[in-house]
Design an enzyme around this catalytic site. Structure first.
Site, PDB file in Angstrom:
ATOM      1  N   THR A  47       0.717  -1.059  -0.124  1.00  0.00           N
ATOM      2  CA  THR A  47      -0.166  -0.038   0.013  1.00  0.00           C
ATOM      3  C   THR A  47       0.988   1.265   0.062  1.00  0.00           C
ATOM      4  O   THR A  47       0.552   2.236  -0.774  1.00  0.00           O
ATOM      5  CB  THR A  47      -0.910   0.046   1.246  1.00  0.00           C
ATOM      6  OG1 THR A  47      -1.741  -1.289   1.321  1.00  0.00           O
ATOM      7  CG2 THR A  47      -1.683   1.110   1.301  1.00  0.00           C
ATOM      8  N   TYR A 110     -13.542  -4.011  -0.442  1.00  0.00           N
ATOM      9  CA  TYR A 110     -14.642  -3.325  -0.744  1.00  0.00           C
ATOM     10  C   TYR A 110     -15.858  -4.593  -0.853  1.00  0.00           C
ATOM     11  O   TYR A 110     -16.809  -4.204  -0.505  1.00  0.00           O
ATOM     12  CB  TYR A 110     -14.658  -2.596  -2.106  1.00  0.00           C
ATOM     13  CG  TYR A 110     -15.761  -1.882  -2.493  1.00  0.00           C
ATOM     14  CD1 TYR A 110     -16.108  -0.824  -2.035  1.00  0.00           C
ATOM     15  CD2 TYR A 110     -16.703  -2.856  -3.554  1.00  0.00           C
ATOM     16  CE1 TYR A 110     -17.110  -0.075  -2.524  1.00  0.00           C
ATOM     17  CE2 TYR A 110     -17.709  -1.778  -3.981  1.00  0.00           C
ATOM     18  CZ  TYR A 110     -18.039  -0.654  -3.506  1.00  0.00           C
ATOM     19  OH  TYR A 110     -19.148   0.056  -3.855  1.00  0.00           O
ATOM     20  N   TYR A 136      -2.528 -10.242   5.189  1.00  0.00           N
ATOM     21  CA  TYR A 136      -2.632  -8.806   5.523  1.00  0.00           C
ATOM     22  C   TYR A 136      -3.651  -8.514   5.882  1.00  0.00           C
ATOM     23  O   TYR A 136      -4.880  -8.415   5.062  1.00  0.00           O
ATOM     24  CB  TYR A 136      -2.139  -8.037   4.293  1.00  0.00           C
ATOM     25  CG  TYR A 136      -1.948  -6.589   4.511  1.00  0.00           C
ATOM     26  CD1 TYR A 136      -1.822  -5.968   5.919  1.00  0.00           C
ATOM     27  CD2 TYR A 136      -1.596  -5.776   3.669  1.00  0.00           C
ATOM     28  CE1 TYR A 136      -1.738  -4.880   6.171  1.00  0.00           C
ATOM     29  CE2 TYR A 136      -1.431  -4.317   3.542  1.00  0.00           C
ATOM     30  CZ  TYR A 136      -1.437  -3.860   5.132  1.00  0.00           C
ATOM     31  OH  TYR A 136      -1.363  -2.688   5.297  1.00  0.00           O
ATOM     32  N   ARG A 141      -8.504  -0.102   5.823  1.00  0.00           N
ATOM     33  CA  ARG A 141      -8.590   0.165   4.551  1.00  0.00           C
ATOM     34  C   ARG A 141      -9.655  -0.589   3.773  1.00  0.00           C
ATOM     35  O   ARG A 141      -9.974  -0.161   2.562  1.00  0.00           O
ATOM     36  CB  ARG A 141      -7.246   0.047   3.943  1.00  0.00           C
ATOM     37  CG  ARG A 141      -6.007   1.003   4.354  1.00  0.00           C
ATOM     38  CD  ARG A 141      -4.638   0.745   3.566  1.00  0.00           C
ATOM     39  NE  ARG A 141      -3.663   2.046   3.895  1.00  0.00           N
ATOM     40  CZ  ARG A 141      -3.785   3.231   3.622  1.00  0.00           C
ATOM     41  NH1 ARG A 141      -4.488   3.147   2.211  1.00  0.00           N
ATOM     42  NH2 ARG A 141      -2.825   3.863   3.501  1.00  0.00           N
ATOM     43  N   LYS A 165       0.384 -10.029   8.554  1.00  0.00           N
ATOM     44  CA  LYS A 165       0.724  -8.697   9.130  1.00  0.00           C
ATOM     45  C   LYS A 165      -0.714  -8.068   9.615  1.00  0.00           C
ATOM     46  O   LYS A 165      -1.574  -7.786   8.733  1.00  0.00           O
ATOM     47  CB  LYS A 165       1.087  -7.804   7.920  1.00  0.00           C
ATOM     48  CG  LYS A 165       1.185  -6.343   8.142  1.00  0.00           C
ATOM     49  CD  LYS A 165       1.489  -5.509   6.854  1.00  0.00           C
ATOM     50  CE  LYS A 165       1.650  -3.895   7.202  1.00  0.00           C
ATOM     51  NZ  LYS A 165       1.805  -3.094   6.074  1.00  0.00           N
ATOM     52  N   ILE A 207       5.844  -4.919  10.134  1.00  0.00           N
ATOM     53  CA  ILE A 207       6.193  -4.458   8.778  1.00  0.00           C
ATOM     54  C   ILE A 207       5.829  -2.802   8.772  1.00  0.00           C
ATOM     55  O   ILE A 207       4.563  -2.622   8.918  1.00  0.00           O
ATOM     56  CB  ILE A 207       5.340  -5.044   7.473  1.00  0.00           C
ATOM     57  CG1 ILE A 207       5.905  -6.659   7.500  1.00  0.00           C
ATOM     58  CG2 ILE A 207       5.362  -4.454   6.219  1.00  0.00           C
ATOM     59  CD1 ILE A 207       5.106  -7.416   6.395  1.00  0.00           C
TER      60      ILE A 207
END
Length: 293
Positions: A47, A110, A136, A141, A165, A207
């Protein structure tokens, strides 16, 4: 291979010129800055790299540049995710993975799949990937949170899913994952502010975005945490705290790119829909950088 991802990884940004093209020389400088200051591994095209705004040709340029400059010194993780499982599987099968040691794959965004949908998605990713996979989870987000139960199922059922992550910003959730997943499963912080508490609770490291601008201090904090040298670790944590708030104040990677500009590594340019950090934020960051010297 799992041991390669214990410690401090950085989510590498993509430097741009004033005309918004990839700044190859700045990218080279950024790679060396990480290696020279104690980072343990690098995440490519995540990202923070603004990968959603990069063309296929630009992604290849970024990958090739990083692989060449790294020259095998640090493990490299490639960000490869999506919200169309079939397309993602095809992308993994067609991607040139030479030079990479693992994939970082974000939860579908989404669509808001159920927990079983998340399980089935990563089952397909696991079967398609020739490389180890780090999940992740970043609900802020993506709009969906992967539960500790789902993470534990995936960790137990697929040997090439080696870690996560975890960026929900929920220390209790992270601790549940640490408690319930297999002993060798890596629970990696994706939230700079709670990295040290997660490490002390049994996490494997981070990370990080902050570490990209302040690699020596941040990686040393994580190292002290892993060694259970709590006093030294927290001394660094509290020193870094204000800066962590600042780099995310106007969004990522605008904040960390402002740090690059102030440290004369790269410009602070980002691509729309992101906008460059404000003068006020740059002033605050400049003061913080002076304090860190």
């Amino acid at each position: 291979m799992r041991d390669s991802f214990i410690g401090t990884g950085v989510a590498l940004a993509t430097p741009f010129t004033k005309t918004k093209e990839i700044d190859v020389e700045a990218l080279k400088k950024l790679v060396h800055f990480q290696i020279d200051n104690g980072i343990d591994y690098i995440v490519v095209l995540g990202t923070t790299a603004e990968s959603a705004t990069l063309t296929k040709a630009e992604k290849k340029l970024a990958k090739d540049t990083i692989i060449t400059e790294n020259a095998g010194r640090l493990p490299l993780v490639l960000g490869l995710g999506g919200n169309d499982t079939k397309q993602l599987v095809e992308d993994i099968q067609n991607e040139d993975l030479e030079g990479f040691d693992a994939l970082l794959s974000v939860t579908p965004f989404y669509n808001k799949p159920t927990q079983n949908g998340l399980y089935k998605h990563f089952e397909a990713v696991s079967k398609a990937s020739p490389l180890p996979i780090i999940l992740y989870n970043v609900p802020g987000r993506t709009g969906v949170n992967m539960s500790p139960v789902t993470v534990t199922r995936l960790a137990n059922d697929f040997k090439n899913i080696i870690g996560i992550k975890e960026a929900a910003g929920d220390l209790v959730q992270a601790m549940q994952m640490i408690k319930d997943t297999p002993e060798n499963f890596l629970v990696i912080s994706g939230d700079d502010m709670i990295t040290l508490p997660m490490v002390l609770a049994g996490g494997s490291g981070v990370i990080s975005v902050m570490a990209e601008g302040f690699p020596k201090s941040f990686s040393q904090m994580v190292k002290f945490g892993l060694e259970r040298n709590v006093e030294k670790a927290f001394n660094l944590h509290y020193k870094l705290m204000d800066g962590i708030d600042l780099i995310f104040k106007e969004g990522n990677p605008a904040g960390i790119k402002a740090v690059f500009e102030l440290k004369k590594i790269a410009t602070s340019e980002v691509r729309l829909p992101l906008v460059e950090a404000s003068k006020d934020l740059k002033s605050e960051l400049s003061h913080f950088i002076e304090q860190m010297k």
